[in-house]
Design a protein around this motif. Structure first.
Motif, PDB file in Angstrom:
ATOM      1  N   LEU A   1      32.319 -14.677 -43.461  1.00  0.00           N
ATOM      2  CA  LEU A   1      33.408 -14.845 -42.494  1.00  0.00           C
ATOM      3  C   LEU A   1      34.292 -13.608 -42.421  1.00  0.00           C
ATOM      4  CD1 LEU A   1      34.533 -18.464 -43.416  1.00  0.00           C
ATOM      5  CD2 LEU A   1      33.184 -17.766 -41.438  1.00  0.00           C
ATOM      6  N   TRP A   2      34.476 -12.941 -43.541  1.00  0.00           N
ATOM      7  CA  TRP A   2      35.309 -11.744 -43.573  1.00  0.00           C
ATOM      8  C   TRP A   2      34.562 -10.516 -43.064  1.00  0.00           C
ATOM      9  CZ3 TRP A   2      40.374 -12.084 -44.333  1.00  0.00           C
ATOM     10  CH2 TRP A   2      40.868 -13.210 -44.976  1.00  0.00           C
ATOM     11  N   ILE A   3      33.261 -10.441 -43.306  1.00  0.00           N
ATOM     12  CA  ILE A   3      32.466  -9.276 -42.927  1.00  0.00           C
ATOM     13  C   ILE A   3      32.010  -9.341 -41.465  1.00  0.00           C
ATOM     14  CG2 ILE A   3      30.332  -7.999 -43.473  1.00  0.00           C
ATOM     15  CD1 ILE A   3      32.493  -7.768 -45.616  1.00  0.00           C
ATOM     16  N   ALA A   4      31.804 -10.539 -40.931  1.00  0.00           N
ATOM     17  CA  ALA A   4      31.255 -10.707 -39.575  1.00  0.00           C
ATOM     18  C   ALA A   4      32.037  -9.946 -38.497  1.00  0.00           C
ATOM     19  CB  ALA A   4      31.140 -12.183 -39.227  1.00  0.00           C
ATOM     20  N   PRO A   5      33.374  -9.990 -38.470  1.00  0.00           N
ATOM     21  CA  PRO A   5      34.080  -9.235 -37.418  1.00  0.00           C
ATOM     22  C   PRO A   5      33.796  -7.735 -37.472  1.00  0.00           C
ATOM     23  CG  PRO A   5      35.556 -10.819 -38.426  1.00  0.00           C
ATOM     24  CD  PRO A   5      34.303 -10.817 -39.244  1.00  0.00           C
TER      25      PRO A   5
ATOM     26  N   VAL B   1      30.955  -3.002 -35.145  1.00  0.00           N
ATOM     27  CA  VAL B   1      29.990  -1.898 -35.268  1.00  0.00           C
ATOM     28  C   VAL B   1      28.833  -2.105 -34.293  1.00  0.00           C
ATOM     29  CG1 VAL B   1      28.306  -0.824 -36.830  1.00  0.00           C
ATOM     30  CG2 VAL B   1      30.632  -1.310 -37.627  1.00  0.00           C
ATOM     31  N   LEU B   2      28.315  -3.311 -34.211  1.00  0.00           N
ATOM     32  CA  LEU B   2      27.214  -3.610 -33.290  1.00  0.00           C
ATOM     33  C   LEU B   2      27.638  -3.377 -31.845  1.00  0.00           C
ATOM     34  CD1 LEU B   2      24.345  -4.749 -32.845  1.00  0.00           C
ATOM     35  CD2 LEU B   2      25.408  -7.019 -32.736  1.00  0.00           C
ATOM     36  N   GLY B   3      28.845  -3.804 -31.483  1.00  0.00           N
ATOM     37  CA  GLY B   3      29.356  -3.568 -30.131  1.00  0.00           C
ATOM     38  C   GLY B   3      29.490  -2.084 -29.820  1.00  0.00           C
ATOM     39  N   GLY B   4      29.984  -1.301 -30.786  1.00  0.00           N
ATOM     40  CA  GLY B   4      30.093   0.150 -30.598  1.00  0.00           C
ATOM     41  C   GLY B   4      28.733   0.798 -30.429  1.00  0.00           C
TER      42      GLY B   4
ATOM     43  N   ILE C   1      25.969  -0.630 -29.263  1.00  0.00           N
ATOM     44  CA  ILE C   1      25.452  -1.016 -27.940  1.00  0.00           C
ATOM     45  C   ILE C   1      26.166  -0.236 -26.845  1.00  0.00           C
ATOM     46  CG2 ILE C   1      25.345  -2.920 -26.279  1.00  0.00           C
ATOM     47  CD1 ILE C   1      24.822  -4.786 -28.672  1.00  0.00           C
ATOM     48  N   ALA C   2      27.478  -0.093 -26.940  1.00  0.00           N
ATOM     49  CA  ALA C   2      28.234   0.665 -25.938  1.00  0.00           C
ATOM     50  C   ALA C   2      27.813   2.131 -25.932  1.00  0.00           C
ATOM     51  CB  ALA C   2      29.731   0.542 -26.218  1.00  0.00           C
ATOM     52  N   ARG C   3      27.604   2.698 -27.103  1.00  0.00           N
ATOM     53  CA  ARG C   3      27.164   4.098 -27.190  1.00  0.00           C
ATOM     54  C   ARG C   3      25.816   4.288 -26.498  1.00  0.00           C
ATOM     55  NH1 ARG C   3      24.375   6.088 -31.914  1.00  0.00           N
ATOM     56  NH2 ARG C   3      23.794   8.198 -31.418  1.00  0.00           N
ATOM     57  N   GLY C   4      24.892   3.373 -26.757  1.00  0.00           N
ATOM     58  CA  GLY C   4      23.579   3.455 -26.107  1.00  0.00           C
ATOM     59  C   GLY C   4      23.686   3.286 -24.606  1.00  0.00           C
ATOM     60  N   SER C   5      24.565   2.409 -24.158  1.00  0.00           N
ATOM     61  CA  SER C   5      24.745   2.191 -22.733  1.00  0.00           C
ATOM     62  C   SER C   5      25.349   3.425 -22.059  1.00  0.00           C
ATOM     63  CB  SER C   5      25.646   0.980 -22.524  1.00  0.00           C
ATOM     64  OG  SER C   5      25.913   0.760 -21.161  1.00  0.00           O
ATOM     65  N   PHE C   6      26.331   4.053 -22.706  1.00  0.00           N
ATOM     66  CA  PHE C   6      26.945   5.264 -22.144  1.00  0.00           C
ATOM     67  C   PHE C   6      25.950   6.416 -22.102  1.00  0.00           C
ATOM     68  CE2 PHE C   6      31.198   3.526 -23.718  1.00  0.00           C
ATOM     69  CZ  PHE C   6      31.490   2.982 -22.480  1.00  0.00           C
ATOM     70  N   ARG C   7      25.118   6.535 -23.126  1.00  0.00           N
ATOM     71  CA  ARG C   7      24.106   7.606 -23.136  1.00  0.00           C
ATOM     72  C   ARG C   7      23.123   7.435 -21.992  1.00  0.00           C
ATOM     73  NH1 ARG C   7      22.106   9.048 -29.199  1.00  0.00           N
ATOM     74  NH2 ARG C   7      23.852  10.398 -29.699  1.00  0.00           N
ATOM     75  N   ARG C   8      22.695   6.200 -21.746  1.00  0.00           N
ATOM     76  CA  ARG C   8      21.738   5.962 -20.656  1.00  0.00           C
ATOM     77  C   ARG C   8      22.367   6.233 -19.299  1.00  0.00           C
ATOM     78  NH1 ARG C   8      19.362   0.484 -22.804  1.00  0.00           N
ATOM     79  NH2 ARG C   8      21.579   0.293 -23.048  1.00  0.00           N
ATOM     80  N   SER C   9      23.647   5.842 -19.130  1.00  0.00           N
ATOM     81  CA  SER C   9      24.291   6.051 -17.824  1.00  0.00           C
ATOM     82  C   SER C   9      24.577   7.535 -17.583  1.00  0.00           C
ATOM     83  CB  SER C   9      25.582   5.239 -17.729  1.00  0.00           C
ATOM     84  OG  SER C   9      26.549   5.701 -18.634  1.00  0.00           O
ATOM     85  N   ARG C  10      24.815   8.326 -18.628  1.00  0.00           N
ATOM     86  CA  ARG C  10      25.039   9.762 -18.493  1.00  0.00           C
ATOM     87  C   ARG C  10      23.740  10.506 -18.216  1.00  0.00           C
ATOM     88  NH1 ARG C  10      27.846  12.572 -23.235  1.00  0.00           N
ATOM     89  NH2 ARG C  10      28.187  10.491 -23.964  1.00  0.00           N
ATOM     90  N   GLY C  11      22.638   9.945 -18.718  1.00  0.00           N
ATOM     91  CA  GLY C  11      21.356  10.611 -18.557  1.00  0.00           C
ATOM     92  C   GLY C  11      20.760  10.461 -17.165  1.00  0.00           C
ATOM     93  N   ARG C  12      21.276   9.600 -16.347  1.00  0.00           N
ATOM     94  CA  ARG C  12      20.731   9.374 -15.002  1.00  0.00           C
ATOM     95  C   ARG C  12      21.155  10.406 -14.034  1.00  0.00           C
ATOM     96  NH1 ARG C  12      21.245   2.890 -14.272  1.00  0.00           N
ATOM     97  NH2 ARG C  12      19.968   2.385 -16.021  1.00  0.00           N
TER      98      ARG C  12
END
Length: 135
Positions: free
Chosen positions: A110-114, A119-122, A124-135
């Motif tokens: 419960l303490w570690i999950a947030p 980290v997982l959200g960051g 995913i966002a990093r991968g999404s930004f890289r793909r959108s910049r590469g287009r």
């Protein structure tokens, strides 16, 4: 025809009657010492009502919550420390009663999950930004 209606009304009245009860003497009465009352209120805000969904004993109108508020105020008026009262309630009702469970083997997810979700959200966002910049 009147009898089934009367029986139905009686059956519906049973749960209402079960909820009524005489509140404990200190359930809604503040302690005379403002310092003790502040300690009691602070503790009550951190304790979950065992019969309500997601309400603290400070916010709940349930008879059980009133009894628990009275217990907290009585014990604080007797000079007990809030930490000792909290521990007594946890021993009696389990860790569920606490809005701030201790960090141990059962609660570490419960303490570690947030942090892990952040980290997982960051990532995913990093991968999404890289793909959108590469287009």
């Amino acid at each position: 025809m009147i009898r089934p209606l009367a029986v139905t009304l009686l059956l519906l009245a049973v749960p209402v009657q079960a909820q009524t009860g005489t509140p404990a003497p200190l359930a809604d009465t503040q302690l005379p010492d403002p310092r003790q009352e502040a300690q009691a209120k602070a503790l009550m805000e951190t304790l979950r009502c065992v019969v309500c969904q997601g309400q603290s004993i400070a916010d709940s109108d349930a008879t059980m919550a009133g009894d628990m508020r009275a217990l907290v105020r009585t014990r604080i008026a007797e000079g007990q420390k809030p930490a000792a009262i909290r521990q007594w309630l946890i021993d009696r009702y389990g860790r569920y009663i606490s809005y701030d469970p201790p960090l141990d083997a059962a609660t570490w997810p419960l303490w570690i999950a947030p942090a892990l979700l952040l980290v997982l959200g960051g990532w995913i966002a990093r991968g999404s930004f890289r793909r959108s910049r590469g287009r």
